[in-house]
Design an enzyme around this catalytic site. Sequence first.
Site: not given
Ligand code: ATP
Length: 190
Positions: A37, A121
């Site tokens: 996504h 991205h």
């Molecule tokens: P994990 O944290 O276990 O690696 P994940 O990153 O896929 O898994 P989430 O942390 O719930 O899952 O993030 C959901 C989405 O939001 C992902 O696309 C992640 O890159 C994005 N995301 C997470 N934290 C941030 C942030 N602080 N700023 C911008 N985007 C974020």
Amino acid sequence: MNRLFVALDLPRYAKDSLAVMQQGLPDARWVDADMLHLTLAFLGEVDRPTFIDAMHGLARVETRPFDLELQGLGFFPNRGAVRQLWAGVRPEPELERLQRRVVRALADIDVVVEKRRFVPHVTLARFRVPPPEPRLQAFLQRHSLFRLPPFPVSDFHLYSSWLGAGAAHYEIEASYELVPGLEPDAAARR
Ligand code: ATP
Ligand code: MG
């Protein structure tokens, strides 16, 4: 509490094409093809009332449909140990506009998202241990021409994220149509 983010989904062929690249780097945690996504805004953990507010607030976002073209690969952070490998996006003003509107709609309901500059991205992999530099360079070189035909984007989604023992799992909670035929003038309002 719900862990929420706003994102674009990708068409099947884009997910499948990205998945083809998901090999050849040691210790990579590849994102499931189905879960690929493009994040517009990350809300983090919110309570139930905020979840409901976000659902309604996002319905007020009005921008036009646009075409998106995935091209190029990149890493976060730019310097230092690599944590994230991603596919990039050809610059698209309508995408930038949509992202600003989403952030503003969330600010209106007092949800503050990151102030960092929006770098559109699609995350392909995450690393706890960064891959060795030569492997990274070889990977980049192999995929240096990566580019997909443009695809139409006609909606965006509010997702919940479930972090388990394994890979994160995302679920669409609400979907929002972009508005074709929206006056360019109205759409140009920032
Ligand atoms: P994990 O944290 O276990 O690696 P994940 O990153 O896929 O898994 P989430 O942390 O719930 O899952 O993030 C959901 C989405 O939001 C992902 O696309 C992640 O890159 C994005 N995301 C997470 N934290 C941030 C942030 N602080 N700023 C911008 N985007 C974020
Ligand atoms: Mg994360």
